[in-house]
Design a protein around this motif. Structure first.
Motif, short mmCIF file in Angstrom:
data_model
loop_
_atom_site.label_atom_id
_atom_site.label_comp_id
_atom_site.label_asym_id
_atom_site.label_seq_id
_atom_site.Cartn_x
_atom_site.Cartn_y
_atom_site.Cartn_z
N PRO A 379 26.93 39.18 44.80
CA PRO A 379 26.03 38.48 45.65
C PRO A 379 24.30 38.63 44.77
O PRO A 379 24.10 39.15 44.80
CB PRO A 379 26.42 39.15 47.13
N ARG A 380 24.04 37.58 45.63
CA ARG A 380 22.96 37.66 44.36
C ARG A 380 21.66 37.43 45.10
O ARG A 380 21.71 36.56 46.87
CB ARG A 380 22.36 36.31 43.62
N PRO A 381 20.04 38.12 45.87
CA PRO A 381 19.58 38.40 47.25
C PRO A 381 18.91 36.41 47.26
O PRO A 381 18.58 35.96 45.56
CB PRO A 381 18.53 38.93 46.74
N GLY A 382 18.73 36.37 48.08
CA GLY A 382 18.27 34.53 48.25
C GLY A 382 19.38 33.52 48.16
O GLY A 382 19.14 32.40 48.62
N LEU A 383 20.60 34.04 47.41
CA LEU A 383 21.57 32.84 47.83
C LEU A 383 23.25 32.96 48.48
O LEU A 383 22.81 34.60 48.73
CB LEU A 383 22.14 33.36 45.83
N PRO A 384 23.21 32.20 48.95
CA PRO A 384 24.52 32.59 49.57
C PRO A 384 25.22 33.24 49.54
O PRO A 384 26.01 33.61 48.10
CB PRO A 384 25.21 30.75 50.11
N ARG A 385 26.36 33.98 50.15
CA ARG A 385 27.49 34.74 49.57
C ARG A 385 28.43 34.57 49.12
O ARG A 385 28.36 33.14 49.39
CB ARG A 385 28.14 35.80 51.00
N PRO A 386 28.98 33.98 48.01
CA PRO A 386 29.97 33.62 47.14
C PRO A 386 31.21 33.74 48.32
O PRO A 386 31.63 34.47 48.80
CB PRO A 386 30.41 34.81 46.28
N ARG A 387 31.91 32.71 48.01
CA ARG A 387 32.92 32.13 49.23
C ARG A 387 34.05 32.94 48.21
O ARG A 387 35.72 33.44 49.85
CB ARG A 387 33.42 30.91 49.02
N TYR A 388 33.96 33.31 47.37
CA TYR A 388 35.57 34.09 46.92
C TYR A 388 35.29 35.65 46.55
O TYR A 388 33.88 35.40 45.63
CB TYR A 388 36.50 33.39 45.58
N SER A 389 35.77 36.32 47.03
CA SER A 389 35.00 37.47 45.98
C SER A 389 35.52 37.34 44.55
O SER A 389 36.32 36.94 44.33
CB SER A 389 36.73 39.01 46.21
N PRO A 390 34.48 38.56 43.73
CA PRO A 390 34.98 38.85 41.98
C PRO A 390 36.23 38.97 42.07
O PRO A 390 36.48 38.52 40.51
CB PRO A 390 34.04 39.91 42.06
N GLU A 391 37.29 39.51 42.82
CA GLU A 391 38.43 40.27 42.71
C GLU A 391 39.83 38.88 42.85
O GLU A 391 40.32 38.45 41.56
CB GLU A 391 38.98 41.56 42.91
N THR A 392 38.78 37.89 43.71
CA THR A 392 39.93 36.63 43.02
C THR A 392 39.56 35.42 42.70
O THR A 392 40.40 35.33 42.48
CB THR A 392 39.74 36.25 45.04
N ALA A 393 38.04 36.09 42.44
CA ALA A 393 37.95 34.77 41.30
C ALA A 393 38.40 35.24 39.31
O ALA A 393 39.21 34.44 39.08
CB ALA A 393 36.50 34.24 40.87
N GLU A 394 38.38 36.43 39.05
CA GLU A 394 39.09 36.87 38.08
C GLU A 394 40.48 36.81 38.05
O GLU A 394 41.04 36.26 37.32
CB GLU A 394 38.26 38.12 37.60
N ARG A 395 40.83 37.22 38.97
CA ARG A 395 42.58 36.90 38.83
C ARG A 395 43.10 35.47 39.06
O ARG A 395 44.24 34.79 38.34
CB ARG A 395 43.14 37.60 40.25
N THR A 396 42.78 34.70 39.65
CA THR A 396 42.90 33.32 39.53
C THR A 396 42.66 32.63 38.02
O THR A 396 42.77 31.82 37.80
CB THR A 396 41.71 32.36 40.89
N LEU A 397 40.88 33.20 37.93
CA LEU A 397 40.90 32.50 36.71
C LEU A 397 41.73 32.85 35.41
O LEU A 397 41.87 32.08 34.45
CB LEU A 397 39.35 32.31 36.35
N ARG A 398 41.94 34.09 34.90
CA ARG A 398 42.87 34.56 34.79
C ARG A 398 44.33 34.39 34.11
O ARG A 398 44.88 33.56 33.25
CB ARG A 398 42.90 36.41 34.61
N PHE A 399 44.48 33.68 35.40
CA PHE A 399 46.44 33.41 35.67
C PHE A 399 45.89 31.67 34.89
O PHE A 399 46.94 31.90 34.64
CB PHE A 399 47.04 32.96 36.75
N ILE A 400 44.81 30.81 35.72
CA ILE A 400 44.68 29.42 34.69
C ILE A 400 44.50 29.41 33.24
O ILE A 400 45.08 29.35 32.52
CB ILE A 400 43.65 29.18 35.78
N ALA A 401 44.07 30.62 32.92
CA ALA A 401 44.17 30.88 31.89
C ALA A 401 44.79 31.10 30.38
O ALA A 401 45.37 30.41 29.25
CB ALA A 401 42.11 31.47 30.85
N ALA A 402 45.86 31.64 30.98
CA ALA A 402 47.15 32.64 30.44
C ALA A 402 47.75 31.14 30.51
O ALA A 402 48.64 30.96 30.19
CB ALA A 402 47.21 33.46 31.54
N ARG A 403 47.38 30.04 31.82
CA ARG A 403 48.05 28.75 31.48
C ARG A 403 48.49 28.23 30.76
O ARG A 403 49.29 27.21 30.02
CB ARG A 403 48.08 28.40 33.28
N LEU A 404 47.11 27.79 30.50
CA LEU A 404 46.94 26.70 29.91
C LEU A 404 46.51 27.51 28.41
O LEU A 404 46.99 26.23 27.12
CB LEU A 404 44.80 27.09 29.70
#
Length: 707
Positions: A379-404
């Motif tokens: 979360p950043r001051p003055g910006l909307p709260r991210p829809r996804y948590s850092p843990e979910t985002a990293e887990r997803t991007l790691r899965f995608i990176a490994a698959r590619l």
């Protein structure tokens, strides 16, 4: 006007080239001005320039290359053996293959001696006699960023030039080399195909030919990225195939791969420019410009260490001065941008000065890459709260990176996601749902007509078999499929609509005339259907004609009666009818293709079910009973709609796979929404209809399993 004498301008058109002579009369003078309207190819080139400019202006903004001001781009003529002699590129004393673009002078050896920045890079691009430019450098040196900025400079220069000279300024287009087979397609054929797929300006009848004419006339210059991402043998074949390309070229590659390729196939007349490492003073200035006027002690310590370094590039692989490990780590734009993303204004950025924790530039870079995802989703001051948590985002991007990485690719094609996990659970789910939802009306209909045990058993087996067929259609999409990215204007063109209306009126009229004769029923008896009835029941045939003569023919494939003409033998008819009345000029990105499939193509698939229901239901209702006709219509709609709209839709298959991956891997249910969000956060980027990681180093790092 008075006395039948006209005192205004008179205009008339003469010649074969639509030249307009405008004569102005006055009492004392007679002036003639010749106005020549733009040729059709000029109009296409100008529209392509507008679309490419809008595309890369937006993409450069997402990549943070424009605001705030980017790090300076510096280059020198490479000393590596990646190209031939400089004289071959400048053609001094010889005939130039390409004349300099208007507003730019021919490049000389003296101009290249000291290197330069982005302005000088455009002068080299526009004035190089060979028209062959290589941008090379080490990983993460900012080669693609330099190419994007050069492209925008070239478009800005083209816009400033007068209309008469603009026809001699090519439109720069950036494409990825991934997917090109030089043994099967020439450079012009491949580039024309890519332009046709990625820009709606070239959709429809004659679009590919317009793209080809632009390329053959040198009206387009290609910026080709990703030469280092294809296999060695294929790289050599690509370079050889580009040798005779009739347009200007800018090739972007890592230096090592460019040198290896040059040993087997060298691009004649090419000039290799090497992007230089970022100077420590430039890094410090870039960071300080984004900090408060009074930076925190941690930031002062880090920028002070950078300013203590000599004002010269630091070689990342040979840091040999105190504090040069940090300077070497921040010698590329990727690491500098990551540093600013990861550490806030009051963050402990001075921890990077700890030589025990970070003994090498690679250790610093890996630390920044490891925290890039968490920083993007914090979360950043003055910006909307991210829809996804850092843990979910990293887990997803790691899965995608490994698959590619497993697939040996950098391109994330969303329509290949159904192949990322076993289709078994989806097949079972689709089979059960299709059997119950689609089969129940058919079983009830059969029981109402023939209420026997045998009928119930046979109808149940028929429902199970039909459900398995729907499941098999869905499972087929788990194998990588070619992408059908036609837009609304490609399917519903003036030609296809008129073809549908003609088919409908012809068949309806013939039925009105022939059916009463065949059945020996007078037209005006009470037993004969009214004339409008035949036009109603033949309306679906007109609908199917619209699809099979346009780019939606795959939607009706397999639908009873309606699929006539959907085969490949109908391609000549399809080409004749596929000229859009209005061209919707824009670049096609991943989200556009997804919306087309989950919106229009899904709707048309379900509408195909309605069409078959309208074709069968009224006939049975008239000849049998209204209830029988209605139940047949419902059954036809469910089975055909499921087959054409759901089982054969790439977006539906991707959405169902995302649900399965959510259960198995913990990734988001709305995968496409997540991918677009990651692009907005500068973790992914879009190249045509595919996504890529922001940088190959980020994909490589995320693909490494956590310790």
């Amino acid at each position: 006007m008075s006395g039948n004498v006209f005192h205004g301008p008179a205009a008339f058109q003469v010649g074969d080239h639509n030249t307009l002579d405008v004569h102005h009369h006055s009492h004392h003078t007679h002036h003639t001005h010749r106005i020549t309207p733009q040729a059709p190819l000029d109009v296409v080139a100008d529209e392509l320039a507008r679309v490419v400019g809008a595309q890369w202006q937006e993409e450069a903004g997402l990549r943070r290359l424009l605001e705030p001001a980017p790090l300076p781009v510096r280059w020198r003529v490479s000393e590596r053996k990646a190209a031939g002699r400089i004289g071959g590129a400048t053609a001094e004393g010889a005939r130039a293959r390409f004349v300099a673009v208007p507003g730019v002078s021919q490049v000389t050896r003296e101009q290249l001696r000291d290197g330069g920045g982005l302005g000088e890079l455009h002068a080299v691009y526009g004035g190089l006699a060979s028209g062959r430019l290589l941008l090379i450098g080490p990983p993460a040196a900012g080669k693609t960023a330099a190419a994007v900025l050069l492209l925008l400079d070239a478009l800005a220069h083209r816009a400033r030039i007068g209309a008469e000279d603009r026809v001699r300024v090519p439109v720069p287009v950036l494409l990825s080399l991934e997917g090109w087979d030089p043994g099967a397609e020439s450079a012009v054929d491949w580039a024309a195909g890519r332009l046709t797929r990625e820009y709606t300006l070239f959709h429809g009848r004659g679009g590919r030919e317009r793209a080809r004419r632009l390329l053959e006339a040198g009206r387009v210059s290609l910026f080709l990225d990703g030469l280092d991402e294809v296999t060695g043998r294929l790289r050599g074949a690509m370079v050889s195939a580009l040798e005779t390309a009739p347009f200007r070229l800018v090739l972007v590659s890592r230096a090592r791969e460019a040198v290896l390729t040059a040993k087997k196939a060298r691009l004649g007349g090419a000039l290799a420019l090497e992007i230089q490492a970022v100077r420590p003073a430039d890094t410090a200035a870039y960071l300080l410009n984004r900090l408060p006027a009074d930076p925190s002690p941690a930031w002062r310590a880090l920028t002070g260490r950078l300013l203590d370094q000599p004002d010269e590039p630091v070689q990342p692989d040979r840091p040999d001065r105190p504090g040069s490990v940090l300077a070497a780590a921040l010698a590329n734009p990727l690491a500098v941008a990551l540093l600013r993303d990861v550490y806030a204004d009051d963050g402990p950025v001075d921890e990077l000065l700890d030589a025990a924790r970070f003994p090498t530039p690679t250790a610093v870079e890996n630390h920044l890459l490891d925290h890039a995802v968490a920083a993007a989703y914090s979360p950043r001051p003055g910006l909307p709260r991210p829809r996804y948590s850092p843990e979910t985002a990293e887990r997803t991007l790691r899965f995608i990176a490994a698959r590619l990485t497993q697939d040996g690719s950098r391109d994330l094609r969303w329509w290949h996601i159904p192949g990322w996990t076993g289709p078994g659970p989806r097949i079972i789910g689709v089979w059960l749902v299709a059997t119950v939802v689609c089969g129940t009306p058919g079983v009830l209909l059969a029981w109402s007509l023939y209420p026997t045990r045998q009928t119930a058993v046979l109808s149940c087996f028929a429902a199970i078999w039909g459900g398995s067929d729907i499941a098999r259609r869905h499972a087929a999409l788990s194998v990588p499929q070619p992408l059908s990215s036609a837009g609304r204007r490609d399917i519903f063109t003036r030609g296809t609509i008129w073809a549908g209306i003609t088919q409908w009126l012809f068949v309806g009229t013939m039925l009105c005339l022939c059916i009463p004769l065949v059945l020996s029923i007078p037209l005006l008896t009470d037993d004969a259907p009214p004339l409008w009835f035949w036009y109603v029941v033949t309306l679906p045939l007109g609908f199917s004609e619209v699809l099979v003569t346009g780019r939606g023919y795959q939607i009706v494939t397999g639908a009873p009666v309606l699929s006539v003409g959907s085969g490949r033998r109908y391609d000549s008819v399809r080409e004749r009818h596929s000229s859009p009345a209005v061209v919707d000029s824009r670049s096609v990105g991943p989200r556009d293709v997804w919306r087309h499939h989950i919106g229009l193509r899904l709707f048309l698939g379900l509408l195909t079910g309605c069409a078959l229901a309208l074709y069968i239901g009224p006939i049975l209702a008239w000849t049998q009973y209204p209830l029988v006709g209605a139940m047949f219509a419902v059954t036809a709609f469910l089975w055909t709609g499921a087959a054409a709209g759901l089982a054969g839709n790439l977006a539906v298959a991707t959405a169902l796979t995302a649900v399965q991956l959510h259960a198995e891997e913990g990734t988001p249910v709305r995968m496409m929404h997540f991918l677009e969000d990651a692009r907005r956060r500068n973790l992914l980027r879009a190249t045509g209809p595919v996504y890529q990681f922001r940088h190959a180093r980020l994909q490589e790092r995320l693909a490494v399993p956590r310790e």
